[in-house]
Scaffold this motif. Structure first.
Motif, PDB file in Angstrom:
ATOM      1  N   TRP A   1      80.599 -13.700  -6.778  1.00 54.71           N
ATOM      2  CA  TRP A   1      79.787 -13.072  -5.728  1.00 54.71           C
ATOM      3  C   TRP A   1      80.611 -12.076  -4.906  1.00 54.71           C
ATOM      4  O   TRP A   1      81.846 -12.046  -4.995  1.00 54.71           O
ATOM      5  CB  TRP A   1      79.181 -14.138  -4.816  1.00 54.71           C
ATOM      6  N   GLY A   2      79.910 -11.274  -4.111  1.00 53.11           N
ATOM      7  CA  GLY A   2      80.566 -10.249  -3.310  1.00 53.11           C
ATOM      8  C   GLY A   2      80.631 -10.604  -1.838  1.00 53.11           C
ATOM      9  O   GLY A   2      80.017 -11.571  -1.385  1.00 53.11           O
ATOM     10  N   SER A   3      81.376  -9.805  -1.099  1.00 46.98           N
ATOM     11  CA  SER A   3      81.461  -9.992   0.350  1.00 46.98           C
ATOM     12  C   SER A   3      80.177  -9.532   1.023  1.00 46.98           C
ATOM     13  O   SER A   3      79.887  -9.911   2.158  1.00 46.98           O
ATOM     14  CB  SER A   3      82.659  -9.229   0.919  1.00 46.98           C
TER      15      SER A   3
ATOM     16  N   ILE B   1      86.722 -16.698  -0.005  1.00 48.48           N
ATOM     17  CA  ILE B   1      86.496 -16.399  -1.420  1.00 48.48           C
ATOM     18  C   ILE B   1      85.317 -15.436  -1.504  1.00 48.48           C
ATOM     19  O   ILE B   1      84.152 -15.838  -1.434  1.00 48.48           O
ATOM     20  CB  ILE B   1      86.207 -17.681  -2.227  1.00 48.48           C
ATOM     21  N   VAL B   2      85.617 -14.172  -1.624  1.00 45.08           N
ATOM     22  CA  VAL B   2      84.595 -13.132  -1.773  1.00 45.08           C
ATOM     23  C   VAL B   2      85.113 -12.095  -2.764  1.00 45.08           C
ATOM     24  O   VAL B   2      86.315 -12.006  -3.014  1.00 45.08           O
ATOM     25  CB  VAL B   2      84.254 -12.441  -0.426  1.00 45.08           C
ATOM     26  N   ASP B   3      84.187 -11.331  -3.320  1.00 45.59           N
ATOM     27  CA  ASP B   3      84.541 -10.313  -4.316  1.00 45.59           C
ATOM     28  C   ASP B   3      85.378 -10.923  -5.439  1.00 45.59           C
ATOM     29  O   ASP B   3      86.356 -10.329  -5.911  1.00 45.59           O
ATOM     30  CB  ASP B   3      85.285  -9.143  -3.658  1.00 45.59           C
ATOM     31  N   ASN B   4      84.968 -12.102  -5.885  1.00 46.16           N
ATOM     32  CA  ASN B   4      85.695 -12.803  -6.949  1.00 46.16           C
ATOM     33  C   ASN B   4      85.153 -12.422  -8.321  1.00 46.16           C
ATOM     34  O   ASN B   4      84.713 -13.259  -9.098  1.00 46.16           O
ATOM     35  CB  ASN B   4      85.641 -14.321  -6.741  1.00 46.16           C
ATOM     36  N   PHE B   5      85.179 -11.124  -8.584  1.00 41.97           N
ATOM     37  CA  PHE B   5      84.726 -10.613  -9.875  1.00 41.97           C
ATOM     38  C   PHE B   5      85.771  -9.677 -10.453  1.00 41.97           C
ATOM     39  O   PHE B   5      86.463  -8.962  -9.735  1.00 41.97           O
ATOM     40  CB  PHE B   5      83.375  -9.889  -9.742  1.00 41.97           C
ATOM     41  N   ARG B   6      85.877  -9.702 -11.765  1.00 43.09           N
ATOM     42  CA  ARG B   6      86.777  -8.803 -12.480  1.00 43.09           C
ATOM     43  C   ARG B   6      86.031  -7.503 -12.775  1.00 43.09           C
ATOM     44  O   ARG B   6      84.857  -7.545 -13.172  1.00 43.09           O
ATOM     45  CB  ARG B   6      87.224  -9.449 -13.791  1.00 43.09           C
ATOM     46  N   PRO B   7      86.655  -6.354 -12.617  1.00 45.45           N
ATOM     47  CA  PRO B   7      85.977  -5.079 -12.936  1.00 45.45           C
ATOM     48  C   PRO B   7      85.649  -4.993 -14.424  1.00 45.45           C
ATOM     49  O   PRO B   7      86.279  -5.656 -15.252  1.00 45.45           O
ATOM     50  CB  PRO B   7      87.027  -4.022 -12.545  1.00 45.45           C
ATOM     51  N   PRO B   8      84.651  -4.179 -14.787  1.00 43.37           N
ATOM     52  CA  PRO B   8      84.306  -4.004 -16.206  1.00 43.37           C
ATOM     53  C   PRO B   8      85.508  -3.534 -17.019  1.00 43.37           C
ATOM     54  O   PRO B   8      86.299  -2.698 -16.567  1.00 43.37           O
ATOM     55  CB  PRO B   8      83.198  -2.949 -16.174  1.00 43.37           C
ATOM     56  N   GLN B   9      85.618  -4.065 -18.220  1.00 42.30           N
ATOM     57  CA  GLN B   9      86.720  -3.755 -19.120  1.00 42.30           C
ATOM     58  C   GLN B   9      86.269  -2.791 -20.216  1.00 42.30           C
ATOM     59  O   GLN B   9      85.067  -2.664 -20.494  1.00 42.30           O
ATOM     60  CB  GLN B   9      87.239  -5.052 -19.751  1.00 42.30           C
TER      61      GLN B   9
END
Length: 310
Positions: A118-120, A260-268
């Motif tokens: 999820w995001g901030s 715990i925010v913006d716990n995502f990996r950018p697109p590869q």
């Protein structure tokens, strides 16, 4: 069965956290963030990494049989959530393990756990993007291939894991299935805390109503050690979540005292991989083709008879 589920979940934490790199610490920001995972963990620098941006104009349509979801409608006997320092992870116990097959999967896969990214704020949060659009949250249902016996063995195989990805979009009202979970999060604000979830919803409650349209590609875990062993399914339809429920996720604390925010990996990079989109089921497709052939045959016969009578 309870013991088996606990072993599965503990094994998955081991796989995602410390199979390679000697248990090196990783984060979503700074010198240990996603940009540096490839140097910290060799497998995170592979050619089949996840997540990706799904470009709907560049997907290939495939006809697969519908998903077969076994025990997805059975409420678990126990459901708990853990703040693992990176995400909110949900584990279940039950007399029978949920399993998924069909939908183009090569074999039957056994459910292990699900967790969230999820995001901030609600402008971001999901790991996969669709035509560049990022949702405020993404849910991942992790399964391992039953024929490999254990999760530990499955993560050694290219087709060892199957993950169902579900997008979440903001609604003005709470999602009833997420309410007990969101409430339990208030008891696990600090890292490594567990809490029982009071009301147990079956796994089906966390899936979209339409599971017939989805995107498929071969990829990896989205956290270190980024093992390239995942058959990804990303559903086209989202489920709902309210801002109030999202805020309970955003209140979780990591091991260093930060939110715990913006716990995502950018697109590869996609590299040479193909991305597929499901079409009608094989049965439906076959019926349509038969109807098309019948109409074509009848039309041809009419034309032939008219010529013969001229």
């Amino acid at each position: 069965m309870v013991a088996m589920q606990v072993v599965i979940c503990l094994s998955l934490l081991l796989v995602q956290g410390a199979v390679a790199g000697g248990g090196a610490e990783w984060t979503y920001t700074g010198q240990h963030g996603p940009r540096h995972w490839g140097s910290m963990f060799q497998t995170c620098a592979g050619n089949r990494q996840s997540p990706i941006n799904i470009e709907t104009l560049n997907v290939k349509q495939e006809y697969w049989t519908p998903f077969s979801l076994k025990n997805y409608e059975v409420p678990p006997s126990h459901m708990r959530v853990k703040n693992n320092g990176h995400s909110a992870q949900v584990e279940i116990d039950g007399a029978v393990a949920p399993r998924v097959s069909g939908g183009g999967l090569k074999g039957e896969y056994i459910f292990a756990q699900f967790h969230f990214h999820w995001g901030s704020d609600s402008s971001r949060g999901s790991e996969h993007t669709i035509d560049g659009v990022r949702y405020p949250m993404e849910l991942h249902m992790v399964h391992y291939k039953g024929s490999y016996g254990t999760l530990g063995e499955a993560v050694k195989r290219r087709d060892g894991l199957a993950v169902l990805g579900v997008m979440l979009e903001v609604s003005n009202s709470d999602n009833p299935a997420l309410t007990p979970l969101a409430t339990a999060l208030l008891n696990v604000t600090d890292a490594e805390m567990y809490a029982e979830i009071s009301a147990m919803y079956p796994l089906k409650a966390f899936l979209p109503r339409n599971i017939e349209k989805f995107y498929r590609y071969e990829g990896s875990l989205t956290t270190p050690t980024c093992n390239e062993v995942v058959t990804w399914t990303v559903f086209d339809e989202a489920i709902s979540i309210s801002e109030r429920q999202l805020n309970n996720f955003r209140a979780l604390i990591d091991p260093h005292g930060g939110r715990i925010v913006d716990n995502f990996r950018p697109p590869q990079p996609l590299n040479n991989r193909k991305v597929y989109v499901s079409a009608e089921s094989s049965a439906d497709s076959s019926s349509i083709k038969k109807v098309g052939f019948s109409v074509s045959f009848t039309t041809s016969m009419v034309v032939l008879m008219m010529k013969m009578n001229m």
